[in-house]
Design an enzyme around this catalytic site. Structure first.
Site, PDB file in Angstrom:
ATOM      1  CE  LYS A 115      -4.159   2.085   2.575  1.00  0.00           C
ATOM      2  NZ  LYS A 115      -4.681   2.135   4.372  1.00  0.00           N
ATOM      3  CG  HIS A 117      -2.871   5.415   0.458  1.00  0.00           C
ATOM      4  ND1 HIS A 117      -2.926   4.152  -0.665  1.00  0.00           N
ATOM      5  CD2 HIS A 117      -4.052   5.199   0.482  1.00  0.00           C
ATOM      6  CE1 HIS A 117      -4.210   3.633  -0.879  1.00  0.00           C
ATOM      7  NE2 HIS A 117      -4.623   4.056   0.682  1.00  0.00           N
TER       8      HIS A 117
END
Length: 231
Positions: A115, A117
């Site tokens: 991921k 963010h």
């Protein structure tokens, strides 16, 4: 933890009965089902049909029953579910361990891509450091995906301690005399345990076959298949 083989098998057979009822275990003694091995099997398992609360609850109970006797009371247990099916299985299994046995295990999974963010990273759920980690999936995985999962667990300080699957067909792999479970143990040093086995399917058909569509015809076909390919 105390072992209860009788209770374990009873839970496994309840799971098998439900699987047959919802079509997750398909029976066809005439045409059969073509497996990856090329063999024609009189029965076939479809894990994706465990997609309701009742079905997942019964499946998770069967996983928990076979896992519970092999837990170390002095070590944190984490059930790790490789994405994506394992991601759904792991929390259900630890919920069953708590509800049925009072064992407060952790669950974890990972993203296939990091991921970029928020909290970032690839891991989901409980930390793995210092834990005995049991992989949970619907079938025995092999090759790159399981090797990556084992490497990930070890890189996070976890100890791979077992692999639990839904149904062990208890038959020889395409090559050699070992079953898929035995080959997995030989290659990775990790034992495989299953929520149910081919023998549980046979036991259910012996007990309830007359009330199951195609049951009376499928039982002798499975016994013949076992004699030809079983371990």
């Amino acid at each position: 933890f105390a072992q209860d083989p009788t209770g374990e098998r009873q839970t496994a057979r309840e799971f098998v009965r439900h699987a047959i009822a919802i079509g997750a275990i398909l029976l066809d003694p005439e045409s059969g089902f073509t497996l990856n091995s090329g063999r024609k099997s009189p029965y076939f398992f479809k894990a994706d049909l465990f997609n309701t609360g009742q079905s997942m609850g019964l499946l998770a109970d069967a996983y928990a029953a076979v896992l519970y006797p092999h837990l170390d009371v002095g070590v944190r247990t984490v059930v790790y579910g490789p994405p994506y099916k394992g991601t759904l299985l792991a929390p259900a299994i630890v919920a069953a361990l708590w509800n049925e046995y009072g064992v407060d295990a952790g669950f974890a999974s990972s993203r296939k891509e990091a991921k970029d963010h928020g909290d970032g990273g690839v891991m989901l759920g409980h930390e793995l450091a210092g834990a005995a980690v049991h992989f949970a999936d619907d079938v025995i995985s092999s090759g790159k995906s399981i090797e990556e999962a084992i490497a990930l667990v070890r890189s996070r300080g976890g100890q791979p301690s077992g692999c639990i699957i839904a149904l062990d067909r208890q038959e020889r792999a395409r090559e050699g005399s070992l079953s898929g479970s035995a080959m997995f143990l030989q290659k990775y040093g990790i034992p495989v345990r299953s929520a149910a086995t081919r023998d549980d399917v046979i036991a259910v058909l012996e007990e309830d076959g007359s009330a199951i569509p195609l049951g009376p015809a499928t039982l002798p076909a499975i016994l013949a298949y076992r004699d030809q390919y079983g371990v």
